[in-house]
Design an enzyme around this catalytic site. Structure first.
Site, PDB file in Angstrom:
ATOM      1  N   CYS A  80      36.345  39.612  42.447  1.00 18.17           N
ATOM      2  CA  CYS A  80      37.256  38.477  42.359  1.00 18.17           C
ATOM      3  C   CYS A  80      38.146  38.462  43.513  1.00 18.17           C
ATOM      4  O   CYS A  80      38.338  38.283  44.871  1.00 18.17           O
ATOM      5  CB  CYS A  80      37.550  37.870  40.923  1.00 18.17           C
ATOM      6  SG  CYS A  80      38.276  36.516  41.169  1.00 18.17           S
ATOM      7  N   HIS A 177      34.445  39.779  36.439  1.00 16.97           N
ATOM      8  CA  HIS A 177      35.911  40.965  36.238  1.00 16.97           C
ATOM      9  C   HIS A 177      35.145  42.569  34.862  1.00 16.97           C
ATOM     10  O   HIS A 177      35.474  42.051  33.745  1.00 16.97           O
ATOM     11  CB  HIS A 177      36.817  39.939  35.321  1.00 16.97           C
ATOM     12  CG  HIS A 177      37.808  39.789  36.465  1.00 16.97           C
ATOM     13  ND1 HIS A 177      38.776  39.684  37.094  1.00 16.97           N
ATOM     14  CD2 HIS A 177      37.193  38.143  36.950  1.00 16.97           C
ATOM     15  CE1 HIS A 177      39.208  39.020  37.833  1.00 16.97           C
ATOM     16  NE2 HIS A 177      38.637  37.552  38.074  1.00 16.97           N
ATOM     17  N   GLU A 179      36.574  44.345  34.087  1.00 18.16           N
ATOM     18  CA  GLU A 179      38.026  45.058  33.824  1.00 18.16           C
ATOM     19  C   GLU A 179      38.500  44.347  32.512  1.00 18.16           C
ATOM     20  O   GLU A 179      38.514  44.665  31.809  1.00 18.16           O
ATOM     21  CB  GLU A 179      38.724  44.877  34.314  1.00 18.16           C
ATOM     22  CG  GLU A 179      39.855  44.072  34.772  1.00 18.16           C
ATOM     23  CD  GLU A 179      38.942  42.944  36.232  1.00 18.16           C
ATOM     24  OE1 GLU A 179      37.442  43.686  36.518  1.00 18.16           O
ATOM     25  OE2 GLU A 179      39.359  42.501  36.449  1.00 18.16           O
TER      26      GLU A 179
HETATM   27  N1  GLN Z   1      40.462  32.399  42.570  1.00 18.87           N
HETATM   28  C1  GLN Z   1      40.876  33.271  43.319  1.00 18.87           C
HETATM   29  C2  GLN Z   1      41.482  33.747  44.896  1.00 18.87           C
HETATM   30  O1  GLN Z   1      40.556  32.817  45.839  1.00 18.87           O
HETATM   31  C3  GLN Z   1      40.487  34.298  42.478  1.00 18.87           C
HETATM   32  C4  GLN Z   1      40.636  34.353  41.793  1.00 18.87           C
HETATM   33  C5  GLN Z   1      40.825  36.036  40.695  1.00 18.87           C
HETATM   34  O2  GLN Z   1      40.733  36.741  41.338  1.00 18.87           O
HETATM   35  N2  GLN Z   1      39.675  35.774  38.972  1.00 18.87           N
HETATM   36  O3  GLN Z   1      42.392  33.938  45.156  1.00 18.87           O
END
Ligand code: GLN
Length: 213
Positions: A80, A177, A179
């Protein structure tokens, strides 16, 4: 053989969950906050969180160049925000590592559905686990990998074709994710890349631990 030592970038975000998953898989884990913490690691996970904040902290702690150098040689997996941080194009000015050949769109799923869960087919996981079930993926204000350029390649897509997992050699990026689930298959997949690179960097017979094997 020495167990693998995996670093988890611990500036911000959900690094504790990655640590727990890695410990369950029997590897040594180290939190990384400073360049010196990268020494001797076999691989690194960059967790989810908020990529702008993470990037700024990485600048403050002098980590940008050391992380780039690390990723040129050793495996890194970004989940992410971590995946955003690895990309070479995020469509705006923010500190990034620029290691992976892909264009990322942040917060690609809009407000109403900014968090959702979905089962994904990820054929690559069969290499580390015969479990044929799809992977239950958790998306939280997730990015989308809008364009992926060789040598980066797609590992998983949403039913509408949106790209959500990418691999480029020893670099791995997931928009979701793993994890936050109890399914270790993605972590196992990453560890298989780490094993592969370690074997290449430290050929058999060249036992740097000095303990014999
Ligand atoms: N929206 C976040 C970003 O742009 C990422 C979200 C996440 O890591 N769950 O950095």
């Amino acid at each position: 053989m020495k167990p693998l030592t995996i670093g988890v970038l611990a500036l911000q975000g959900d690094f504790i969950e990655h640590e727990a998953m890695l410990r369950n898989l029997g590897v040594d884990v180290r939190q990384v906050r400073l360049p010196k913490h990268l020494e001797g690691l076999d691989g690194l996970i960059i967790p989810g969180g908020e990529s702008t904040t993470m990037g700024r902290l990485a600048v403050d702690f002098g980590l940008i160049e050391p992380l780039r150098a690390f990723g040129q040689e050793k495996p890194i997996w970004g989940t992410c925000a971590g995946a955003i941080f690895l990309a070479r194009d995020v469509g705006r000015e923010q500190p990034i590592l620029g290691l992976m050949n892909m264009r990322v769109v942040r917060n690609a799923f809009g407000r109403q559905v900014d968090s959702f869960e979905i089962d994904l087919e990820v054929p690559a996981l069969q290499a580390v686990d015969p479990d044929p079930r799809p992977f239950h993926a958790v998306f939280i204000r997730a990015p989308l990998f809008a364009e992926v350029f060789p040598p980066a390649r797609v590992l998983a897509t949403l039913p509408d074709g949106g790209i959500v997992a990418v691999q480029q050699g020893h670099l791995l990026a997931t928009a979701f994710h793993p994890e936050l689930t109890d399914d270790p298959r993605f972590h196992k997949y990453f560890l298989s890349l780490v094993e592969e690179v370690r074997a290449r960097l430290q050929p058999l017979g060249d036992d740097v631990s000095g303990n014999g094997r």
